[in-house]
Design an enzyme around this catalytic site. Sequence first.
Site, PDB file in Angstrom:
ATOM      1  N   ARG A   1     -80.247  -4.070  33.507  1.00  0.00           N
ATOM      2  CA  ARG A   1     -80.933  -3.820  34.789  1.00  0.00           C
ATOM      3  C   ARG A   1     -82.280  -3.143  34.544  1.00  0.00           C
ATOM      4  O   ARG A   1     -83.277  -3.477  35.188  1.00  0.00           O
ATOM      5  CB  ARG A   1     -80.034  -2.952  35.661  1.00  0.00           C
ATOM      6  CG  ARG A   1     -80.558  -2.820  37.046  1.00  0.00           C
ATOM      7  CD  ARG A   1     -79.513  -2.985  38.085  1.00  0.00           C
ATOM      8  NE  ARG A   1     -80.112  -2.796  39.396  1.00  0.00           N
ATOM      9  CZ  ARG A   1     -80.346  -3.778  40.243  1.00  0.00           C
ATOM     10  NH1 ARG A   1     -80.032  -5.003  39.952  1.00  0.00           N
ATOM     11  NH2 ARG A   1     -80.905  -3.533  41.415  1.00  0.00           N
TER      12      ARG A   1
ATOM     13  N   HIS B   1     -81.872 -12.218  38.337  1.00  0.00           N
ATOM     14  CA  HIS B   1     -80.927 -11.339  39.022  1.00  0.00           C
ATOM     15  C   HIS B   1     -80.121 -10.631  37.946  1.00  0.00           C
ATOM     16  O   HIS B   1     -79.717 -11.258  36.959  1.00  0.00           O
ATOM     17  CB  HIS B   1     -79.964 -12.139  39.911  1.00  0.00           C
ATOM     18  CG  HIS B   1     -78.770 -11.332  40.323  1.00  0.00           C
ATOM     19  ND1 HIS B   1     -78.798 -10.475  41.399  1.00  0.00           N
ATOM     20  CD2 HIS B   1     -77.534 -11.191  39.764  1.00  0.00           C
ATOM     21  CE1 HIS B   1     -77.618  -9.861  41.497  1.00  0.00           C
ATOM     22  NE2 HIS B   1     -76.836 -10.272  40.516  1.00  0.00           N
TER      23      HIS B   1
ATOM     24  N   ARG C   1     -89.587  -8.431  34.802  1.00  0.00           N
ATOM     25  CA  ARG C   1     -90.255  -8.768  36.061  1.00  0.00           C
ATOM     26  C   ARG C   1     -91.751  -8.458  35.997  1.00  0.00           C
ATOM     27  O   ARG C   1     -92.569  -9.237  36.490  1.00  0.00           O
ATOM     28  CB  ARG C   1     -89.577  -8.040  37.215  1.00  0.00           C
ATOM     29  CG  ARG C   1     -88.234  -8.685  37.579  1.00  0.00           C
ATOM     30  CD  ARG C   1     -87.425  -7.846  38.530  1.00  0.00           C
ATOM     31  NE  ARG C   1     -86.297  -8.592  39.083  1.00  0.00           N
ATOM     32  CZ  ARG C   1     -85.309  -8.042  39.771  1.00  0.00           C
ATOM     33  NH1 ARG C   1     -85.291  -6.741  39.979  1.00  0.00           N
ATOM     34  NH2 ARG C   1     -84.327  -8.787  40.248  1.00  0.00           N
TER      35      ARG C   1
ATOM     36  N   GLU D   1     -69.247 -10.105  40.262  1.00  0.00           N
ATOM     37  CA  GLU D   1     -70.202 -11.221  40.165  1.00  0.00           C
ATOM     38  C   GLU D   1     -69.829 -12.186  39.033  1.00  0.00           C
ATOM     39  O   GLU D   1     -69.970 -13.400  39.173  1.00  0.00           O
ATOM     40  CB  GLU D   1     -71.611 -10.673  39.956  1.00  0.00           C
ATOM     41  CG  GLU D   1     -72.128  -9.924  41.176  1.00  0.00           C
ATOM     42  CD  GLU D   1     -73.535  -9.378  41.005  1.00  0.00           C
ATOM     43  OE1 GLU D   1     -74.071  -9.402  39.872  1.00  0.00           O
ATOM     44  OE2 GLU D   1     -74.095  -8.922  42.007  1.00  0.00           O
TER      45      GLU D   1
ATOM     46  N   TYR E   1     -75.354 -12.659  48.141  1.00  0.00           N
ATOM     47  CA  TYR E   1     -76.367 -11.793  48.760  1.00  0.00           C
ATOM     48  C   TYR E   1     -75.917 -11.298  50.139  1.00  0.00           C
ATOM     49  O   TYR E   1     -76.746 -11.083  51.022  1.00  0.00           O
ATOM     50  CB  TYR E   1     -77.701 -12.541  48.856  1.00  0.00           C
ATOM     51  CG  TYR E   1     -78.444 -12.647  47.532  1.00  0.00           C
ATOM     52  CD1 TYR E   1     -78.638 -11.531  46.716  1.00  0.00           C
ATOM     53  CD2 TYR E   1     -78.986 -13.859  47.104  1.00  0.00           C
ATOM     54  CE1 TYR E   1     -79.319 -11.623  45.509  1.00  0.00           C
ATOM     55  CE2 TYR E   1     -79.669 -13.957  45.890  1.00  0.00           C
ATOM     56  CZ  TYR E   1     -79.836 -12.830  45.106  1.00  0.00           C
ATOM     57  OH  TYR E   1     -80.523 -12.916  43.910  1.00  0.00           O
TER      58      TYR E   1
ATOM     59  N   ASN F   1     -88.792 -13.174  41.356  1.00  0.00           N
ATOM     60  CA  ASN F   1     -88.840 -12.093  40.367  1.00  0.00           C
ATOM     61  C   ASN F   1     -87.982 -12.392  39.116  1.00  0.00           C
ATOM     62  O   ASN F   1     -87.427 -11.493  38.489  1.00  0.00           O
ATOM     63  CB  ASN F   1     -88.460 -10.764  41.019  1.00  0.00           C
ATOM     64  CG  ASN F   1     -87.092 -10.805  41.675  1.00  0.00           C
ATOM     65  OD1 ASN F   1     -86.383 -11.806  41.565  1.00  0.00           O
ATOM     66  ND2 ASN F   1     -86.707  -9.732  42.335  1.00  0.00           N
TER      67      ASN F   1
HETATM   68  P1  TYD Z   1     -81.733  -6.656  45.792  1.00  0.00           P
HETATM   69  O1  TYD Z   1     -80.275  -6.845  45.574  1.00  0.00           O
HETATM   70  O2  TYD Z   1     -82.181  -5.570  46.748  1.00  0.00           O
HETATM   71  O3  TYD Z   1     -82.519  -6.401  44.425  1.00  0.00           O
HETATM   72  P2  TYD Z   1     -82.266  -6.814  42.896  1.00  0.00           P
HETATM   73  O4  TYD Z   1     -82.469  -8.303  42.744  1.00  0.00           O
HETATM   74  O5  TYD Z   1     -83.336  -6.034  42.143  1.00  0.00           O
HETATM   75  O6  TYD Z   1     -80.874  -6.373  42.559  1.00  0.00           O
HETATM   76  O7  TYD Z   1     -82.359  -8.012  46.347  1.00  0.00           O
HETATM   77  C1  TYD Z   1     -81.881  -9.253  45.917  1.00  0.00           C
HETATM   78  C2  TYD Z   1     -82.989 -10.246  45.952  1.00  0.00           C
HETATM   79  O8  TYD Z   1     -83.471 -10.388  47.289  1.00  0.00           O
HETATM   80  C3  TYD Z   1     -84.215  -9.871  45.138  1.00  0.00           C
HETATM   81  O9  TYD Z   1     -84.078 -10.118  43.766  1.00  0.00           O
HETATM   82  C4  TYD Z   1     -85.239 -10.766  45.787  1.00  0.00           C
HETATM   83  C5  TYD Z   1     -84.841 -10.721  47.256  1.00  0.00           C
HETATM   84  N1  TYD Z   1     -85.657  -9.729  48.002  1.00  0.00           N
HETATM   85  C6  TYD Z   1     -86.802 -10.142  48.648  1.00  0.00           C
HETATM   86  O10 TYD Z   1     -87.162 -11.342  48.605  1.00  0.00           O
HETATM   87  N2  TYD Z   1     -87.555  -9.234  49.325  1.00  0.00           N
HETATM   88  C7  TYD Z   1     -87.212  -7.914  49.387  1.00  0.00           C
HETATM   89  O11 TYD Z   1     -87.930  -7.103  50.020  1.00  0.00           O
HETATM   90  C8  TYD Z   1     -86.016  -7.489  48.709  1.00  0.00           C
HETATM   91  C9  TYD Z   1     -85.592  -6.038  48.733  1.00  0.00           C
HETATM   92  C10 TYD Z   1     -85.268  -8.418  48.028  1.00  0.00           C
END
Ligand code: TYD
Length: 153
Positions: free
Chosen positions: A85, A115, A102, A126, A49, A112
């Site tokens: 996705r 990933h 989700r 990844e 991350y 959510n």
């Molecule tokens: P991101 O890579 O932006 O989204 P995705 O998982 O849809 O690829 O963000 C990674 C993770 O970070 C997301 O699954 C949960 C966390 N997150 C938060 O907790 N709050 C937020 O506002 C965002 C954008 C992400």
Amino acid sequence: MERTLVILKPGTLQRGLVGEVISRFEKRGLKLVAMKMKQLTPEILDVHYAHLKNKPFFPWLRDGMMAAPVILCCWEGFEAVRVVREMAGATNARNAAPGTIRADYSLSAQENVVHTSDSVENAAIELDRFFVPEDYCEYSSPLNQYIYAPDEK
Ligand code: TYD
């Protein structure tokens, strides 16, 4: 065929949703080619991350991802990165389209469920982060003739 990474987040394991979520990808026709359970560490999450490191929610995100083990899966299929996705839905589950994973199982931007890799390039990076070549299993998929037409790619 493309390959993509799905991580079933700790909350998914804690809530007993592992089977249901995996079954969504299976029923869609994707092929499971690698899977393992792992306790994530701060070090690997700092890398995974890295694009969120300066966000105020980063400490909670990292703690949430270490609250229990995760399930790491590699799914294979034509356009698997985009397909998977889209099945996951929007990051904030409260904005996720009905019918997405989700939306069907969560109400949070952090908690959510899954990933999923966001591009073919990142999927490769990844997958290398979490799997070694020996983790991938070769097996025939006789049902593929009912999942794809012969000329599809
Ligand atoms: P991101 O890579 O932006 O989204 P995705 O998982 O849809 O690829 O963000 C990674 C993770 O970070 C997301 O699954 C949960 C966390 N997150 C938060 O907790 N709050 C937020 O506002 C965002 C954008 C992400």
